[in-house]
Design a protein around this motif. Structure first.
Motif, mmCIF file in Angstrom:
data_model
loop_
_atom_site.group_PDB
_atom_site.id
_atom_site.type_symbol
_atom_site.label_atom_id
_atom_site.label_comp_id
_atom_site.label_asym_id
_atom_site.label_seq_id
_atom_site.Cartn_x
_atom_site.Cartn_y
_atom_site.Cartn_z
ATOM 1 N N CYS A 175 98.942 91.305 36.425
ATOM 2 C CA CYS A 175 98.753 89.776 35.830
ATOM 3 C C CYS A 175 98.079 90.060 34.434
ATOM 4 O O CYS A 175 98.376 89.321 33.632
ATOM 5 C CB CYS A 175 97.579 89.111 36.937
ATOM 6 N N ASP A 218 98.131 94.063 41.746
ATOM 7 C CA ASP A 218 98.156 92.434 41.201
ATOM 8 C C ASP A 218 97.363 92.078 40.230
ATOM 9 O O ASP A 218 97.981 91.869 39.082
ATOM 10 C CB ASP A 218 97.916 91.664 42.391
ATOM 11 N N ARG A 219 96.352 92.682 40.108
ATOM 12 C CA ARG A 219 95.354 92.347 38.920
ATOM 13 C C ARG A 219 95.969 93.162 37.631
ATOM 14 O O ARG A 219 96.011 92.536 36.455
ATOM 15 C CB ARG A 219 93.969 92.674 39.299
ATOM 16 N N SER A 235 96.553 96.768 46.700
ATOM 17 C CA SER A 235 97.427 95.998 46.362
ATOM 18 C C SER A 235 96.781 94.697 45.526
ATOM 19 O O SER A 235 97.440 94.343 44.498
ATOM 20 C CB SER A 235 97.953 94.931 47.719
#
Length: 597
Positions: free
Chosen positions: A424, A420-421, A416
């Motif tokens: 982003c 997410d990284r 996760s």
């Protein structure tokens, strides 16, 4: 002098001179003939009148002697001949010569049939001119009738030689011929002068027209005649001025067109009906690596593709425009072109115009977009698959083994965080690419050395976990215009990569230096290095040298793309050098702020 000789040699001059001289000569000859005829006729008529008067006087004088004293006729007429020089002949009504001042009457023929005698019988007098074999000269004869009691009793004929008249006429003719010659010569000179005067504007027009034909459009006809030639000269000068204006306009438009063709990114080439290249712009010459003067010795086959030549031939045959997309091996690489064909009417015949629109970059962008979407989907799909798998495992787990449950939870958390990284970083990259992004950045003087020290301080714990050391070497004191946070992100991304791809116990060095215009930042490691074949592509999105190892280390191929975009944002440059097994060095350069800036 040369102009005069040239003018005399001109056909129009010869025609004008010939016509003028022929007219003059004909007029002079006709005038001379008429004058000589007039003088001759007047002289003969006067002489004839004098002879008639004298004959009438003699008739009155000899009228009584003819009938009363015929024996004295000879002495009488001899006396008259001696006094006047006239030849006097007395003829009776039967034509017999009674007396003659020049010959013996007994030996003379009957004169009844003589023309002047016949005329005198029916008219007041008769005259005739004929050659006298006796005197060997032309004679003028005048006869008047002798009347006796109202009846014709004979003829008195007077005659005189025409030799004095003929001599006078001959002298007059010689004088007239001399005058005609002088007049003819004067006519020649006058004709030459008139021809020169009348033809001078024509030759001036011809000379100016030749100059114009040779390209001297500033030449004008400088001649004034005061007649219709002035209209022609003015018209030619105005025509030349307008022609010069039109040619100047055409030249300017041609220069504009040539400038456009030479500077445009599309290649433009013209083929004749045999496929030979007749014109090409700079882009085509660059693609074919040929000089301008060498290009026109080649044909369409220099492009090395039969589809191109076949399409051009089809367009030449049916005259219909066509469009094809073709990949050609040019300049050592494959270029993709969208080629437009159309017929064109050139000066030397029909031709085919081909416009080569290089879509290699667009194709590369499309391919990159395709790869980007595929890579992004793959990068998102991988952690999602892991999360889904371990989530399903947890949903079926009875939690009897806490270690397994914790492992599943750790994997889900790790994947996760990775997803997410990735999201982003994609958002950051998209945000950086926006046109308005730079407008909202607060640029400030940034100390590169300070950013390097802070980055080393923040990442030293991560490096220490692998037994690595981070050294900082600051040799610059100047500042650059940037955002300290974003510059820190650049250095941090590069340093994190160095930590990831440097084996345990490795060394990482952050340094800065400067010259008169730039600040240089270097991130150097002694890690695994990058093969030379991968160096041109490492800044591309989602590009990874070793996908399995990058994924295992948490890399997703986005970080270096962000680095390149941010460096460009601050008017900087980033390059990389690497040797496999020895390490990698990233070189950054930024314009430095000058004192007082």
């Amino acid at each position: 002098m040369k102009e005069g000789v040239s003018m005399l040699n001109a056909k129009i001059t010869r025609r004008i001179l010939g016509s003028f001289l022929l007219l003059s000569l004909t007029g002079l000859i006709l005038f001379g003939i008429m004058l000589m005829t007039y003088f001759h006729d007047e002289t003969i008529q006067k002489e004839e009148h004098d002879l008639m008067v004298q004959a009438q006087v003699i008739e009155l004088t000899l009228r009584q002697d003819i009938y009363e004293r015929p024996g004295e006729l000879v002495s009488k007429i001899d006396e008259i001949n001696a006094q006047t020089g006239l030849r006097v002949t007395v003829i009776d009504d039967n034509g017999r010569v009674l007396a003659d001042s020049n010959r013996d009457a007994e030996t003379m023929d009957n004169h009844w049939g003589r023309p002047e005698v016949q005329q005198a019988l029916s008219q007041p007098y008769g005259s005739a001119t004929r050659y006298s074999h006796t005197l060997d000269q032309n004679m003028l004869y005048v006869a008047v009738p002798i009347h006796n009691g109202g009846l014709s009793a004979g003829i008195i004929r007077t005659a005189t030689s025409l030799q004095p008249i003929e001599d006078a006429m001959h002298h007059t003719l010689m004088a007239l011929v001399g005058a005609l010659i002088v007049t003819f010569i004067a006519s020649i000179l006058l004709a030459i002068w008139l021809a020169h005067r009348q033809l001078r504007p024509i030759f001036s027009i011809i000379s100016t027209a030749r100059d114009i034909m040779d390209g001297d459009l500033s030449s004008r006809v400088n001649c004034r005649t005061g007649d219709e030639f002035d209209i022609l000269i003015r018209t030619i000068n105005q025509l030349t001025s307008r022609l010069k204006e039109k040619i100047d306009e055409s030249r300017i438009e041609n220069e504009k067109l040539n400038l456009i063709l030479e500077t445009m990114d599309n290649g433009v080439v013209l083929f004749d009906e045999n496929g030979n290249i007749t014109a090409a712009n700079r882009r085509v010459r660059t693609l074919l690596d040929l000089h301008k003067e060498d290009l026109y010795h080649h044909s369409i086959h220099i492009f090395g593709d039969t589809t191109l030549s076949e399409t051009a031939m089809d367009v030449m045959k049916d005259g219909k425009p066509r469009k094809i997309q073709l990949s050609l091996p040019l300049q050592g690489s494959i270029h993709t072109f969208r080629i437009y064909f159309a017929t064109f009417t050139a000066a030397n015949g029909p031709a085919v115009l081909a416009v080569l629109h290089d879509v290699s970059l667009m194709e590369a962008i499309r391919q990159r977009q395709h790869e980007f979407i595929g890579n992004a989907a793959h990068e998102l799909r991988t952690p999602l698959t892991s999360i889904r798998g371990f989530a399903e495992l947890l949903s079926d787990d009875d939690f009897s083994d806490p270690a397994v449950s914790h492992h599943c939870a750790d994997v889900i958390e790790k994947e996760s965080a990775r997803m997410d990284r990735l999201i982003c970083e994609l958002l950051d990259l998209a945000h950086i690419d926006e046109d308005d992004f730079k407008k909202h950045i607060a640029l400030e003087p940034v100390d590169a050395g300070h950013v390097l020290k802070e980055t080393a301080r923040e990442l030293s714990p991560s490096a220490a976990l692998k037994g690595q050391t981070i050294a900082v070497d600051i040799s610059s004191s100047s500042k650059l215009s940037a955002s300290e946070d974003l510059l820190g992100q650049i250095i941090r991304n590069l340093t994190e990569n160095a930590i990831k791809y440097t084996p345990e116990g490795g060394h990482i060095r952050l340094s800065s230096s400067e010259d008169d215009d730039y600040i240089f930042i270097t991130i150097e490691d002694d890690g695994i290095g990058i093969d030379a074949e991968h160096l041109p592509y490492i800044f591309d999105r989602f590009y990874r040298v070793d996908k399995a190892r990058s994924r295992a280390s948490g890399g997703n191929g986005i970080g270096l793309s962000i680095v390149k975009s941010l460096v460009k944002l601050f008017s900087g440059k980033v390059t990389v050098s690497s040797t496999p097994g020895e390490g990698t060095t990233f070189h950054l350069s930024f314009p430095k702020l000058q004192d007082g800036t």
